[in-house]
Motif scaffolding. Structure first.
Motif, PDB file in Angstrom:
ATOM      1  N   LYS A 168     -29.259  13.270 -37.341  1.00  0.00           N
ATOM      2  CA  LYS A 168     -29.286  12.485 -35.937  1.00  0.00           C
ATOM      3  C   LYS A 168     -28.582  14.077 -34.884  1.00  0.00           C
ATOM      4  CE  LYS A 168     -28.819   8.005 -36.924  1.00  0.00           C
ATOM      5  NZ  LYS A 168     -30.807   7.730 -36.749  1.00  0.00           N
ATOM      6  N   VAL A 169     -29.504  14.297 -34.021  1.00  0.00           N
ATOM      7  CA  VAL A 169     -29.964  15.156 -33.064  1.00  0.00           C
ATOM      8  C   VAL A 169     -28.925  14.796 -31.237  1.00  0.00           C
ATOM      9  CG1 VAL A 169     -30.892  17.759 -32.668  1.00  0.00           C
ATOM     10  CG2 VAL A 169     -30.848  16.453 -34.792  1.00  0.00           C
ATOM     11  N   VAL A 170     -28.329  15.381 -30.920  1.00  0.00           N
ATOM     12  CA  VAL A 170     -27.921  15.088 -29.664  1.00  0.00           C
ATOM     13  C   VAL A 170     -28.087  16.899 -29.024  1.00  0.00           C
ATOM     14  CG1 VAL A 170     -26.597  15.356 -27.897  1.00  0.00           C
ATOM     15  CG2 VAL A 170     -26.822  13.570 -29.673  1.00  0.00           C
ATOM     16  N   SER A 171     -28.665  17.005 -27.967  1.00  0.00           N
ATOM     17  CA  SER A 171     -28.899  18.953 -27.416  1.00  0.00           C
ATOM     18  C   SER A 171     -28.489  18.048 -25.581  1.00  0.00           C
ATOM     19  CB  SER A 171     -30.185  18.932 -27.880  1.00  0.00           C
ATOM     20  OG  SER A 171     -29.835  20.203 -26.855  1.00  0.00           O
ATOM     21  N   ARG A 172     -27.767  18.980 -25.336  1.00  0.00           N
ATOM     22  CA  ARG A 172     -27.323  19.303 -23.777  1.00  0.00           C
ATOM     23  C   ARG A 172     -26.798  20.754 -23.185  1.00  0.00           C
ATOM     24  NH1 ARG A 172     -22.166  20.777 -22.716  1.00  0.00           N
ATOM     25  NH2 ARG A 172     -20.397  21.125 -24.615  1.00  0.00           N
ATOM     26  N   PRO A 173     -27.371  21.213 -21.836  1.00  0.00           N
ATOM     27  CA  PRO A 173     -27.075  22.334 -21.652  1.00  0.00           C
ATOM     28  C   PRO A 173     -25.474  22.966 -21.725  1.00  0.00           C
ATOM     29  CG  PRO A 173     -28.779  20.678 -20.142  1.00  0.00           C
ATOM     30  CD  PRO A 173     -27.697  19.871 -21.285  1.00  0.00           C
ATOM     31  N   HIS A 185     -26.261  19.217 -30.920  1.00  0.00           N
ATOM     32  CA  HIS A 185     -24.893  19.141 -32.100  1.00  0.00           C
ATOM     33  C   HIS A 185     -25.916  18.556 -33.591  1.00  0.00           C
ATOM     34  CE1 HIS A 185     -21.210  16.518 -33.224  1.00  0.00           C
ATOM     35  NE2 HIS A 185     -22.069  16.825 -34.013  1.00  0.00           N
ATOM     36  N   LEU A 186     -25.639  17.911 -34.102  1.00  0.00           N
ATOM     37  CA  LEU A 186     -26.776  17.410 -35.873  1.00  0.00           C
ATOM     38  C   LEU A 186     -25.552  17.494 -36.410  1.00  0.00           C
ATOM     39  CD1 LEU A 186     -29.912  19.003 -37.571  1.00  0.00           C
ATOM     40  CD2 LEU A 186     -27.481  18.566 -39.708  1.00  0.00           C
ATOM     41  N   LEU A 202     -22.666  19.924 -37.005  1.00  0.00           N
ATOM     42  CA  LEU A 202     -23.116  21.011 -37.335  1.00  0.00           C
ATOM     43  C   LEU A 202     -23.376  21.265 -35.612  1.00  0.00           C
ATOM     44  CD1 LEU A 202     -24.975  23.823 -37.777  1.00  0.00           C
ATOM     45  CD2 LEU A 202     -26.531  23.547 -38.794  1.00  0.00           C
ATOM     46  N   VAL A 203     -23.112  21.849 -34.765  1.00  0.00           N
ATOM     47  CA  VAL A 203     -23.427  22.380 -33.785  1.00  0.00           C
ATOM     48  C   VAL A 203     -23.868  23.808 -33.829  1.00  0.00           C
ATOM     49  CG1 VAL A 203     -22.549  22.718 -31.299  1.00  0.00           C
ATOM     50  CG2 VAL A 203     -21.636  21.073 -32.455  1.00  0.00           C
ATOM     51  N   THR A 204     -25.696  24.396 -33.223  1.00  0.00           N
ATOM     52  CA  THR A 204     -25.816  25.188 -32.902  1.00  0.00           C
ATOM     53  C   THR A 204     -25.753  25.652 -31.275  1.00  0.00           C
ATOM     54  OG1 THR A 204     -27.278  25.015 -34.892  1.00  0.00           O
ATOM     55  CG2 THR A 204     -27.774  26.972 -33.561  1.00  0.00           C
ATOM     56  N   VAL A 205     -25.195  26.438 -30.885  1.00  0.00           N
ATOM     57  CA  VAL A 205     -25.648  26.903 -29.507  1.00  0.00           C
ATOM     58  C   VAL A 205     -26.606  27.750 -29.494  1.00  0.00           C
ATOM     59  CG1 VAL A 205     -24.207  28.087 -27.649  1.00  0.00           C
ATOM     60  CG2 VAL A 205     -22.380  26.172 -29.462  1.00  0.00           C
ATOM     61  N   TYR A 218     -22.364  26.518 -35.980  1.00  0.00           N
ATOM     62  CA  TYR A 218     -20.715  26.433 -36.765  1.00  0.00           C
ATOM     63  C   TYR A 218     -20.516  25.010 -37.545  1.00  0.00           C
ATOM     64  CZ  TYR A 218     -15.765  25.937 -35.866  1.00  0.00           C
ATOM     65  OH  TYR A 218     -14.201  25.758 -36.275  1.00  0.00           O
ATOM     66  N   ALA A 219     -20.136  24.882 -38.727  1.00  0.00           N
ATOM     67  CA  ALA A 219     -20.729  23.726 -39.490  1.00  0.00           C
ATOM     68  C   ALA A 219     -19.688  23.583 -40.238  1.00  0.00           C
ATOM     69  CB  ALA A 219     -21.697  24.299 -40.172  1.00  0.00           C
ATOM     70  N   GLN A 220     -19.314  22.433 -40.735  1.00  0.00           N
ATOM     71  CA  GLN A 220     -17.782  21.708 -41.036  1.00  0.00           C
ATOM     72  C   GLN A 220     -18.542  20.695 -41.703  1.00  0.00           C
ATOM     73  OE1 GLN A 220     -14.533  21.456 -38.553  1.00  0.00           O
ATOM     74  NE2 GLN A 220     -15.852  20.818 -37.130  1.00  0.00           N
ATOM     75  N   ILE A 221     -18.249  20.005 -43.108  1.00  0.00           N
ATOM     76  CA  ILE A 221     -18.329  19.250 -44.166  1.00  0.00           C
ATOM     77  C   ILE A 221     -16.476  18.483 -43.639  1.00  0.00           C
ATOM     78  CG2 ILE A 221     -17.678  18.679 -46.321  1.00  0.00           C
ATOM     79  CD1 ILE A 221     -18.772  20.838 -47.334  1.00  0.00           C
ATOM     80  N   LYS A 222     -17.355  16.790 -43.057  1.00  0.00           N
ATOM     81  CA  LYS A 222     -16.377  16.261 -42.422  1.00  0.00           C
ATOM     82  C   LYS A 222     -15.836  15.074 -43.455  1.00  0.00           C
ATOM     83  CE  LYS A 222     -14.429  16.763 -38.985  1.00  0.00           C
ATOM     84  NZ  LYS A 222     -13.112  17.597 -38.174  1.00  0.00           N
ATOM     85  N   THR A 223     -15.369  14.443 -43.855  1.00  0.00           N
ATOM     86  CA  THR A 223     -14.192  13.121 -44.641  1.00  0.00           C
ATOM     87  C   THR A 223     -15.092  12.005 -43.721  1.00  0.00           C
ATOM     88  OG1 THR A 223     -12.848  14.264 -45.603  1.00  0.00           O
ATOM     89  CG2 THR A 223     -13.087  11.584 -46.135  1.00  0.00           C
ATOM     90  N   VAL A 224     -15.618  11.361 -44.459  1.00  0.00           N
ATOM     91  CA  VAL A 224     -16.025   9.391 -43.432  1.00  0.00           C
ATOM     92  C   VAL A 224     -14.972   9.123 -42.598  1.00  0.00           C
ATOM     93  CG1 VAL A 224     -17.237   7.722 -43.843  1.00  0.00           C
ATOM     94  CG2 VAL A 224     -18.145   9.163 -44.413  1.00  0.00           C
ATOM     95  N   GLY A 225     -14.802   9.119 -41.733  1.00  0.00           N
ATOM     96  CA  GLY A 225     -13.811   8.507 -40.872  1.00  0.00           C
ATOM     97  C   GLY A 225     -13.182   9.001 -39.982  1.00  0.00           C
TER      98      GLY A 225
END
Length: 246
Positions: A168-173, A185-186, A202-205, A218-225
């Motif tokens: 899922k991808v969301v982009s903003r200025p 934001h991916l 993952l967020v790419t600026v 900037y990438a992180q592995i997050k626990t579901v929830g």
């Protein structure tokens, strides 16, 4: 020689530079003067340092191995990460743009030696410096136009388990300290039978100012929830980075 090691899983681990080699030596001499016109040296001095992430972070340089699970050239600027692995994208979109006429810094990775849900984030970063503001601006226009093609959702159905799943991808200025561009934001989730307890955040600026374009993933592995907070964290990190650059 120290290698950055990561578990064989999604974008956060891949971004850790499983194939990156050679911990970088500390810079000698004084730091280059901040502010435009930028040089490769001045940009490099301002990018994210291991000390910015905390204890245990190391820095490596992407050695341009073509065997990356998801490969883009180190001199390129990201536009839609991981899309090249998708089979269901309906429009032609590039994962990165290779600029013409620019001088790249190379791609550098800062993060922990081992990647997991409780580890430090993984930062993948680089820049391209141009001889003129106009050339940098025209290149940034191309990058923004290509990133706008990135679909809001896509799937990777085959390939290494680390990249299979839904995206899922969301982009903003975004605008910070005179640098303008976008934050993309991916979120990657694996199929239920693969890594059901975690997801990749993952967020790419990508931002432009004067004669330079820089990018920070900037990438992180997050626990579901757990809430996806990577966008907040990368903005805080780039406040420090951009202040150094001037």
């Amino acid at each position: 020689m120290t290698h950055m090691r990561g578990a064989e899983r999604g974008p956060a681990a891949i971004a850790a530079g499983v194939f990156a080699i050679g911990v970088l030596a500390g810079c000698s001499g004084g730091a280059p003067e901040a502010g435009p016109p930028y040089t490769v040296s001045s940009i490099r001095s301002g990018l994210v340092h291991p000390a910015d992430l905390g204890e245990g972070a190391i820095e490596t340089e992407d050695a341009d191995h073509g065997s990356h699970v998801v490969y883009t050239p180190p001199n390129s600027i990201p536009t839609c990460p991981y899309v090249q692995r998708s089979e269901d994208v309906q429009v032609e979109v590039k994962p990165a743009v290779e600029p013409v006429g620019g001088n790249p810094t190379g791609r550098f990775i800062v993060g922990p030696q081992r990647v997991g849900p409780s580890s430090l984030p993984v930062v993948t970063q680089g820049a391209v410096v141009f001889q003129s503001d106009a050339l940098a601006g025209a290149t940034m226009d191309s990058v923004v136009a290509e990133s706008a093609k990135c679909p809001e959702a896509f799937s990777v159905l085959g390939g290494p388990p680390s990249v299979v799943g839904e995206y899922k991808v969301v982009s903003r200025p975004i605008e910070m300290d005179g640098w303008k561009g976008f934050a993309q934001h991916l979120v990657h989730t694996s199929p239920p039978d693969m890594n059901p307890d975690t997801y990749d955040d993952l967020v790419t600026v990508v931002v432009h100012k004067a004669n330079a374009i820089i990018y920070v993933g900037y990438a992180q592995i997050k626990t579901v929830g757990r809430r996806a907070d990577t966008e907040e964290k990368v903005k805080a990190l780039m406040t420090t980075t951009l202040a150094r650059l001037g």
